[in-house]
Design a protein around this motif. Structure first.
Motif, PDB file in Angstrom:
ATOM      1  N   TYR A 129       0.940  -1.240   0.247  1.00  0.00           N
ATOM      2  CA  TYR A 129      -0.097  -0.245  -0.013  1.00  0.00           C
ATOM      3  C   TYR A 129       0.878   1.106  -0.105  1.00  0.00           C
ATOM      4  O   TYR A 129       2.133   1.213   0.159  1.00  0.00           O
ATOM      5  N   LEU A 130       0.202   2.247  -0.184  1.00  0.00           N
ATOM      6  CA  LEU A 130       0.802   3.575  -0.031  1.00  0.00           C
ATOM      7  C   LEU A 130       1.488   4.112   1.286  1.00  0.00           C
ATOM      8  O   LEU A 130       2.639   4.303   1.135  1.00  0.00           O
ATOM      9  N   THR A 131       0.899   3.754   2.119  1.00  0.00           N
ATOM     10  CA  THR A 131       1.241   4.187   3.475  1.00  0.00           C
ATOM     11  C   THR A 131       1.048   2.894   4.599  1.00  0.00           C
ATOM     12  O   THR A 131       0.151   1.936   4.119  1.00  0.00           O
ATOM     13  N   TYR A 132       1.501   3.005   5.942  1.00  0.00           N
ATOM     14  CA  TYR A 132       1.310   1.938   6.693  1.00  0.00           C
ATOM     15  C   TYR A 132       0.810   2.491   7.842  1.00  0.00           C
ATOM     16  O   TYR A 132       1.600   3.323   8.592  1.00  0.00           O
ATOM     17  N   SER A 154       0.839   1.119  16.767  1.00  0.00           N
ATOM     18  CA  SER A 154       0.545   2.253  17.617  1.00  0.00           C
ATOM     19  C   SER A 154      -0.023   3.276  17.084  1.00  0.00           C
ATOM     20  O   SER A 154      -0.312   4.498  17.382  1.00  0.00           O
ATOM     21  N   ASN A 155      -0.871   3.028  15.682  1.00  0.00           N
ATOM     22  CA  ASN A 155      -1.638   3.987  15.044  1.00  0.00           C
ATOM     23  C   ASN A 155      -0.683   5.209  14.478  1.00  0.00           C
ATOM     24  O   ASN A 155      -1.124   6.251  14.251  1.00  0.00           O
ATOM     25  N   GLN A 156       0.518   4.888  14.200  1.00  0.00           N
ATOM     26  CA  GLN A 156       1.504   5.906  13.601  1.00  0.00           C
ATOM     27  C   GLN A 156       1.286   5.866  12.281  1.00  0.00           C
ATOM     28  O   GLN A 156       1.438   4.549  11.869  1.00  0.00           O
ATOM     29  N   ILE A 157       1.454   6.712  11.465  1.00  0.00           N
ATOM     30  CA  ILE A 157       1.250   6.617   9.766  1.00  0.00           C
ATOM     31  C   ILE A 157       2.847   6.586   9.507  1.00  0.00           C
ATOM     32  O   ILE A 157       3.385   7.540   9.845  1.00  0.00           O
ATOM     33  N   SER A 197       6.624  10.280   1.073  1.00  0.00           N
ATOM     34  CA  SER A 197       5.971  11.393   1.882  1.00  0.00           C
ATOM     35  C   SER A 197       4.837  12.008   1.380  1.00  0.00           C
ATOM     36  O   SER A 197       4.642  11.653   0.245  1.00  0.00           O
ATOM     37  N   TRP A 198       4.136  13.055   2.031  1.00  0.00           N
ATOM     38  CA  TRP A 198       3.022  13.504   1.587  1.00  0.00           C
ATOM     39  C   TRP A 198       2.849  14.945   2.201  1.00  0.00           C
ATOM     40  O   TRP A 198       3.279  15.213   3.290  1.00  0.00           O
ATOM     41  N   LYS A 199       2.154  15.707   1.647  1.00  0.00           N
ATOM     42  CA  LYS A 199       2.109  17.106   2.152  1.00  0.00           C
ATOM     43  C   LYS A 199       0.261  17.361   1.861  1.00  0.00           C
ATOM     44  O   LYS A 199      -0.177  17.012   0.914  1.00  0.00           O
ATOM     45  N   PHE A 229      -6.358  11.767   5.678  1.00  0.00           N
ATOM     46  CA  PHE A 229      -6.316  10.980   4.519  1.00  0.00           C
ATOM     47  C   PHE A 229      -5.054  10.050   4.150  1.00  0.00           C
ATOM     48  O   PHE A 229      -5.468   9.145   3.796  1.00  0.00           O
ATOM     49  N   PRO A 230      -3.970  10.405   4.675  1.00  0.00           N
ATOM     50  CA  PRO A 230      -2.997   9.321   4.684  1.00  0.00           C
ATOM     51  C   PRO A 230      -3.240   7.992   5.386  1.00  0.00           C
ATOM     52  O   PRO A 230      -2.850   6.862   5.091  1.00  0.00           O
ATOM     53  N   TYR A 231      -4.119   8.194   6.295  1.00  0.00           N
ATOM     54  CA  TYR A 231      -4.689   6.658   6.957  1.00  0.00           C
ATOM     55  C   TYR A 231      -5.481   6.081   5.982  1.00  0.00           C
ATOM     56  O   TYR A 231      -5.656   4.585   5.923  1.00  0.00           O
TER      57      TYR A 231
END
Lengths: 562, 317
Positions: free
Chosen positions: A114-117, A121-124, A131-133, A209-211
């Motif tokens: 996937y794009l993010t993980y 502990s719920n950290q993205i 990276s993302w902005k 959104f990253p989540y």
């Protein structure tokens, strides 16, 4: 903090930082965010490690980079061997955009990434995106993709692949991901901005959104754009993951071998053999007999015999997964909120957790917010109070309350219904139970949403999976127009609070609205959430560097066998 | 004989047609929807409509049925509604798996239970008769999953002799396959032993007491010859019928055993198809089982006639 670091941080805030990033640093300085939460949200909004370390230094905290996505234990890694993995059999499809079951998620998540993980502990964390902005207002998100990522067919992953995938996920009528993106992102909002840059233009501001594009979004695996819908499995499940498919017998056994060009380094295991099991009992027996190394989705009771056995290790993971006991707000017997609150007050939650789940759960308080969500505001603990329950029933003129709970045969659900029935008796409530098969419970007529039992019966108990953020719970189950609003509860004030919560970008504002939402749901109780699961799963003792995942994914990139 | 077989085949065709109508009718009454089963409980109505249209499940039921039957009589079982794979590609491995398991169970249970029944019948009222009868009844009364779990605990987890799953790896040889199938076969054999042995025992007791047996003894024939030629030949007739009826169970009715030993047989496949409302796989699976049952029954009837000269094929019905 030295002068250079302070100057670096000030220059960043003045010249580069977006309003959201400046706000994050302000929240840290003001004490609204602790170190962990600052790191979590900093990662979410794309702050660099250097900026986060400087900001932590500013408030006297030890600086620390976020953990690597695939951090390993300090033990000599043994290369080779094949991990034998047992998964719950799935009835539906393995095609990413149709994924809907624990077993199929587990299987597709081995070759797919996937794009993010979202970590435990719920950290993205970065995954295929580095990276993302967010734009001001969090309506446009720009993702930078990892360079040099190779699919199993040797082709490099680029923005073209990501754009093609997300256009399918947000545009295909059969896409299960519409439950996440409906009203938030459409195919037109997915735009390539460069070979490794993708922009998501949202229909509404979404701070988390990253989540939504992480593995907790379930379906959003990145596959080559050349693979047409419904051909992924036939094409060999080509993804970017650490293992690639060698051969398979459909819904029975899948053999995967190491992807030597894996971007995250050479995986220690030679391969993975996945077997799908019809029942979790058969899977637990196979583990017990030493014929499996790793299993997913065994029940708490099935895990019990492994506890204390030196041949196995017990892994635990608190999750947001829960059961929703819903009561219809338009049912004659249950429409008075005092009645629903009375029912909620009869439930002895600690006893329920101990009796049904042998303690493997955390308390729920009838709000959509799992206590581990950073945005969860502090709320009153829901405790059993029969005297108050009786008073509420009396005030509502419902001393002879009676209704039926409908649920289906899944794990502890029938027992949970029986426990509610027993607790209700203490307040004079006459509860009947109807236990249906899965097909009956989730079945329905031509107008599905007007006929299916799980959304239309006066009271139901339904299972809900883990989500890294509560967005889907809020929009689908609690909002007045939510497609899975089983209690048929409508409240304009709640809808407004949900909308404000979803678009909030700072934790202070999120907590403000989560408090408001929780106050409403605790008062009106459309849904009783009595507990959140702690996943308890045994693995063979020789398995190293493996951790449970909250939604049954099996990540084996750094796993090895002693 | 040929006329008899042709008549039976004609009746079989009618039976299969009726079976297809009944299965189709019942499948329409099943709760659920194939799109729901494939797309999950949280799929939107739009997604479900789109899926149903794609696989043709939104057409009128009678059109679906006629389309399916047209293909079936031409040997084309069509595509699975749930996976869109050819139905035969789903059913073929399942049927072969089931036949392998049934064959091994058959090889174990038939000789053992017949020998047990004969021994009990010839020693009726003795301790050995009671032991065989009580053992058989106890095993029959015990649910398959209990027997199966006990076998797994003893032979897999404690002794470590046999694999816990019946499914072998791709390319495994016949001996490995037998090793994997041994536990579920023994589990089935234990369930069926009591039933077959009891019927055999009753037949033996009846034959031993019959006039023709007494006459044979009075003719001076040795006991072994009397038992082989007169007692067993008559006593095994009802056993043959019972074994034939159990064959369909051994092939298609092993859901619990298949689930417990994680074996992909036809019983499990039919169950999954019913759950998914996958009409094409469900109907084809049941019709193929029906064909199998009819063949076994026909063979049993012919064998029955050959063993029993009183039966004349021309008037068998």
């Amino acid at each position: 903090m030295d002068r250079d670091t302070r100057r670096f941080l000030e220059e960043f805030r003045r010249n580069e930082a977006t309003p959201i990033e400046n706000n994050l640093i302000d929240e840290l300085v003001d004490g609204e965010l602790d170190r962990t939460e600052f790191l979590r949200r900093g990662a979410m909004f794309g702050l660099s490690v250097g900026v986060m370390s400087s900001a932590l230094g500013l408030v006297g905290e030890a600086s620390a980079a976020p953990h690597g996505s695939f951090a390993g234990a300090a033990e000599t890694v043994k290369v080779g061997g094949t991990a034998r993995v047992g998964l719950a059999k799935w009835g539906g499809s393995l095609e990413p955009y149709k994924l809907a079951e624990a077993g199929s998620l587990g299987m597709s998540g081995i070759p797919g990434e996937y794009l993010t993980y979202s970590d435990n502990s719920n950290q993205i964390k970065p995954w295929l995106a580095t990276s993302w902005k967010a734009s001001k207002g969090a309506t446009v998100w720009t993702f930078q993709l990892r360079k040099g990522v190779r699919f199993h067919n040797g082709q490099e992953m680029t923005a073209d692949d990501v754009v093609a995938n997300f256009k399918l996920y947000t545009g295909n009528k059969q896409s299960q991901a519409l439950s996440i993106f409906e009203g938030i992102l459409g195919p037109a909002g997915v735009v390539k901005k460069g070979r490794y840059t993708v922009e998501f233009r949202l229909k509404q501001a979404t701070g988390a959104f990253p989540y939504l594009v992480s593995q907790t979004g379930y379906q959003l695996i990145i596959v080559p754009k050349s693979i047409k819908p419904d051909t992924w499995v036939k094409s060999g499940m080509i993804g970017t993951g650490p293992f690639k498919l060698k051969n398979f017998t459909e819904k029975r056994q899948y053999n995967l071998v190491r992807h030597d060009a894996y971007w995250g380094g050479r995986p220690p295991l030679d391969g993975v053999k996945v077997t799908a099991y019809e029942t979790s009992t058969a899977m637990a027996l196979a583990l017990r007999a030493g014929q499996l190394d790793i299993v997913s989705a065994v029940s708490r009771l099935e895990a019990q015999p492994f506890i204390g056995n030196r041949k196995f290790r017990i892994l635990q993971l608190p999750t947001a997964a829960h059961r929703q006991f819903t009561m219809r707000a338009d049912d004659p017997a249950l429409k008075d909120p005092r009645v629903r609150r009375a029912v909620a007050l009869t439930i002895n939650r600690p006893q329920l957790i101990e009796g049904l789940l042998r303690g493997a759960a955390t308390l729920g308080n009838d709000t959509p917010f799992w206590t581990r969500y950073p945005s969860a505001a502090s709320v009153a603990k829901r405790q059993r109070n029969i005297a108050t329950a009786k008073q509420l029933l009396s005030a509502a003129g419902a001393q002879n309350l009676g209704f039926t709970i409908t649920t289906h045969r899944l794990q502890e659900l029938p027992d949970y219904a029986a426990a509610i029935q027993r607790y209700g008796k203490d307040a004079g409530i006459d509860i009947k139970i109807e236990v249906q098969s899965d097909a009956e419970y989730y079945g329905g007529g031509d107008d599905y949403y007007a006929t299916t039992p799980w959304i239309n019966k006066p009271a139901t108990i339904t299972e809900w999976g883990h989500r890294a953020v509560p967005n889907v719970y809020l929009t689908a189950a609690y909002a007045s127009n939510g497609i899975w609003n089983a209690p048929h509860y409508k409240n304009a004030k709640l809808d407004a609070a949900i909308k404000s919560y979803l678009s909030a970008v700072d934790v202070k504002t999120q907590r403000k609205y989560s408090k408001e939402i929780s106050a409403i749901t605790q008062r009106d109780v459309p849904i009783v959430t009595a507990y959140h699961f702690v996943s308890v799963t045994p693995v063979a003792a020789k398995v190293r560097n493996f951790q449970l995942e909250s939604i049954n994914h099996v990540r084996l990139a750094k796993t090895w066998l002693a | 004989m040929l006329r008899y077989i042709l008549k039976r085949l004609g009746l079989a065709a009618i039976t299969l047609f009726l079976l297809s109508v009944i299965v189709f009718g019942l499948s329409q009454l099943l709760p659920g929807n194939v799109a729901r089963a494939v797309l999950g409980q949280f799929a939107t109505q739009e997604a479900m409509d789109s899926f149903n249209h794609q696989v043709g499940a939104d057409r009128p039921a009678i059109v679906q049925y006629l389309d399916y039957m047209r293909g079936f009589v031409q040997g084309d079982l069509g595509l699975s509604l749930a996976s869109e794979a050819p139905v035969w590609s789903i059913l073929e491995p399942a049927i072969i798996n089931s036949l392998k398991l049934a064959a091994l169970a058959f090889v174990i249970v038939v000789p053992l239970s017949i020998l047990g029944g004969i021994a009990a019948g010839l020693r009726a009222g003795t301790g050995s008769d009671r032991s065989i009868t009580i053992f058989g009844l106890s095993m029959s009364a015990m649910p398959e999953f209990v027997t199966g779990i006990i076998l797994i605990l003893v032979f897999t987890i404690w002794l470590g002799w046999l694999p816990v799953t019946a499914q072998w790896n791709e390319g495994a040889g016949p001996l490995t396959q037998v090793k994997h199938l041994l536990l579920p076969s023994v589990c089935l054999a234990l369930v069926l032993f009591g039933y077959i042995a009891r019927i055999t025992r009753a037949g033996v007791i009846e034959a031993v007491d019959a006039d023709y047996t007494r006459t044979a003894y009075l003719k001076g024939l040795p006991t072994r010859t009397v038992i082989r030629r007169h007692v067993l030949r008559n006593a095994l007739l009802p056993t043959l019928a019972v074994v034939a009826t159990q064959t369909s169970y051994l092939v298609g009715g092993l859901l619990i055993v298949e689930q417990l030993f994680n074996y992909q047989g036809i019983g499990l496949q039919i169950y999954l198809s019913a759950q998914q409302k996958d009409f094409t796989v469900l109907t084809s699976g049941l019709l193929l089982l029906g064909v199998l049952v009819l063949i076994v029954t026909l063979v049993a009837d012919i064998a029955y006639g050959l063993l029993n000269p009183r039966i004349r094929f021309g008037s068998a019905e």
